[in-house]
Design a protein around this motif. Structure first.
Motif, mmCIF file in Angstrom:
data_model
loop_
_atom_site.group_PDB
_atom_site.id
_atom_site.type_symbol
_atom_site.label_atom_id
_atom_site.label_comp_id
_atom_site.label_asym_id
_atom_site.label_seq_id
_atom_site.Cartn_x
_atom_site.Cartn_y
_atom_site.Cartn_z
ATOM 1 N N GLY A 221 0.791 -1.226 0.000
ATOM 2 C CA GLY A 221 0.000 0.000 0.000
ATOM 3 C C GLY A 221 0.819 1.268 0.000
ATOM 4 O O GLY A 221 0.268 2.369 -0.169
ATOM 5 N N ASP A 222 2.156 1.152 0.183
ATOM 6 C CA ASP A 222 2.992 2.351 0.131
ATOM 7 C C ASP A 222 3.053 2.894 -1.314
ATOM 8 O O ASP A 222 3.073 2.114 -2.284
ATOM 9 N N ILE A 223 3.108 4.204 -1.429
ATOM 10 C CA ILE A 223 3.215 4.837 -2.757
ATOM 11 C C ILE A 223 4.691 4.984 -3.108
ATOM 12 O O ILE A 223 5.463 5.600 -2.356
ATOM 13 N N LEU A 224 5.076 4.434 -4.248
ATOM 14 C CA LEU A 224 6.445 4.549 -4.753
ATOM 15 C C LEU A 224 6.508 5.711 -5.754
ATOM 16 O O LEU A 224 5.556 5.955 -6.498
ATOM 17 N N TYR A 225 7.648 6.368 -5.810
ATOM 18 C CA TYR A 225 7.812 7.427 -6.822
ATOM 19 C C TYR A 225 9.210 7.348 -7.432
ATOM 20 O O TYR A 225 10.161 6.863 -6.817
ATOM 21 N N TRP A 226 9.303 7.844 -8.665
ATOM 22 C CA TRP A 226 10.561 7.857 -9.415
ATOM 23 C C TRP A 226 10.890 9.310 -9.740
ATOM 24 O O TRP A 226 10.031 10.075 -10.172
ATOM 25 N N GLN A 257 4.806 -5.286 -11.950
ATOM 26 C CA GLN A 257 6.206 -5.425 -12.328
ATOM 27 C C GLN A 257 7.073 -5.675 -11.082
ATOM 28 O O GLN A 257 6.668 -5.385 -9.959
ATOM 29 N N ASP A 258 8.261 -6.202 -11.344
ATOM 30 C CA ASP A 258 9.227 -6.424 -10.263
ATOM 31 C C ASP A 258 9.965 -5.122 -9.966
ATOM 32 O O ASP A 258 10.467 -4.462 -10.888
ATOM 33 N N LEU A 259 10.037 -4.809 -8.705
ATOM 34 C CA LEU A 259 10.709 -3.576 -8.296
ATOM 35 C C LEU A 259 12.201 -3.623 -8.606
ATOM 36 O O LEU A 259 12.838 -2.593 -8.860
ATOM 37 N N SER A 260 12.758 -4.831 -8.650
ATOM 38 C CA SER A 260 14.193 -4.966 -8.946
ATOM 39 C C SER A 260 14.517 -4.562 -10.383
ATOM 40 O O SER A 260 15.647 -4.161 -10.691
ATOM 41 N N GLY A 261 13.538 -4.701 -11.255
ATOM 42 C CA GLY A 261 13.775 -4.340 -12.657
ATOM 43 C C GLY A 261 13.757 -2.851 -12.895
ATOM 44 O O GLY A 261 14.326 -2.359 -13.887
ATOM 45 N N TYR A 262 13.116 -2.105 -12.016
ATOM 46 C CA TYR A 262 13.022 -0.657 -12.194
ATOM 47 C C TYR A 262 12.913 -0.025 -10.804
ATOM 48 O O TYR A 262 11.838 0.390 -10.367
ATOM 49 N N PRO A 263 14.011 0.011 -10.055
ATOM 50 C CA PRO A 263 13.976 0.470 -8.650
ATOM 51 C C PRO A 263 13.442 1.891 -8.516
ATOM 52 O O PRO A 263 13.757 2.772 -9.324
ATOM 53 N N ALA A 264 12.602 2.101 -7.493
ATOM 54 C CA ALA A 264 12.020 3.423 -7.231
ATOM 55 C C ALA A 264 13.063 4.327 -6.575
ATOM 56 O O ALA A 264 14.061 3.862 -6.023
ATOM 57 N N THR A 265 12.751 5.621 -6.611
ATOM 58 C CA THR A 265 13.639 6.612 -5.962
ATOM 59 C C THR A 265 13.293 6.721 -4.471
ATOM 60 O O THR A 265 14.185 6.869 -3.618
ATOM 61 N N GLY A 266 11.988 6.676 -4.161
ATOM 62 C CA GLY A 266 11.568 6.814 -2.771
ATOM 63 C C GLY A 266 10.149 6.326 -2.586
ATOM 64 O O GLY A 266 9.502 5.854 -3.547
ATOM 65 N N ALA A 267 9.619 6.422 -1.357
ATOM 66 C CA ALA A 267 8.269 5.954 -1.067
ATOM 67 C C ALA A 267 7.680 6.791 0.050
ATOM 68 O O ALA A 267 8.389 7.323 0.906
#
Length: 271
Positions: A221-226, A257-267
């Protein structure tokens, strides 16, 4: 009144006697001259008569043709042969031109038919592909719905995740806010609205709400951002097991998608 008297002259006593002069001899030259004059007169008369006759009748002129020699016969034969050959060449060229025009016309028709068939084939392939994608989306939604029912998080977070997974397979459209097409921030905003959380509309603002969360301590449920906080260019929602759900781009649509394939900047966390 009396007439005047004319005096009479006495005649010579020899007046009644014929002259004894000898007749003059006419020379041959005088006779010839007279004959020439007469001949000339007659000739002129004949010419005049001939001219009158010629004026009355058309003049017919007879030309004598040259004798046909062996060389001339050969030249005539060669000329006739050359003429025949030229005529045959012209006819052959005309036939070739007609054949070329016919071939070009047929080639144009064949090309148009081939293009028409290719277009029909392309449309059929696109229709088949669309049908296959639609079937895949329906299947994925069914599987996700079953999985969500079995292991969905409880409470508000579960509602958010269930809503997000129900949109998998929808299209990505810039500025889209549903119900069948979304952009990244439009999807996140709609998901949290299901539980009464009113998020900002765009990614930059969504990256600044709630509480900052370390990427090593993420919860469902956390919001990820790039991108940088406050100027993020993309957002998604963490769904657990190292995966996130987002409206990715026009080629992918809404996917997991897998987070490892496109890592987020923060959450950030809002629930």
């Amino acid at each position: 009144m009396e007439e005047p008297l004319i005096p009479l002259v006495p005649m010579s006593h020899t007046a009644h006697i014929r002259s004894h002069r000898k007749p003059r001899n006419r020379s041959a030259s005088n006779l010839a001259m007279r004959a020439g004059v007469a001949g000339g007169v007659l000739s002129m008369a004949a010419v005049g008569a001939a001219a009158s006759a010629n004026a009355a009748e058309p003049v017919t002129q007879t030309l004598e043709l040259p004798t046909l020699t062996a060389d001339m016969a050969t030249q005539v034969a060669q000329s006739a042969e050359a003429t025949q050959q030229a005529a045959a060449d012209y006819q052959l060229q005309a036939e070739r031109d007609a054949a070329a025009a016919k071939a070009a016309k047929q080639a144009k028709a064949d090309l148009a038919l081939a293009q028409k068939k290719a277009e029909a084939k392309k449309k059929a392939e696109e229709a088949r592909k669309a049908a296959a994608e639609s079937a895949t989306r329906s299947s994925a939604r069914t599987v996700l719905s079953t999985t969500t029912t079995a292991s969905a998080p409880s409470g508000s977070v579960g509602t958010v995740i269930s809503f997000l997974k129900a949109q998998v397979g929808d299209a990505y459209v810039m500025g889209g806010t549903g119900p069948n097409a979304w952009d990244c921030s439009g999807l996140v905003q709609a998901a949290f609205r299901q539980v009464g959380v009113d998020l900002p509309r765009v990614s930059q603002d969504q990256s600044t709400v709630g509480t900052d969360v370390s990427l090593s301590n993420l919860q469902v449920g956390d919001i990820l951002y790039w991108g940088a906080k406050g100027s993020a260019y993309h957002v998604g929602v963490y769904i657990g097991n190292g995966q996130y759900l987002d409206a990715a781009n026009p080629s992918k649509g809404v996917v997991i998608q897998d987070l490892s394939g496109y890592p987020a900047t923060g959450a950030v966390r809002v629930l």
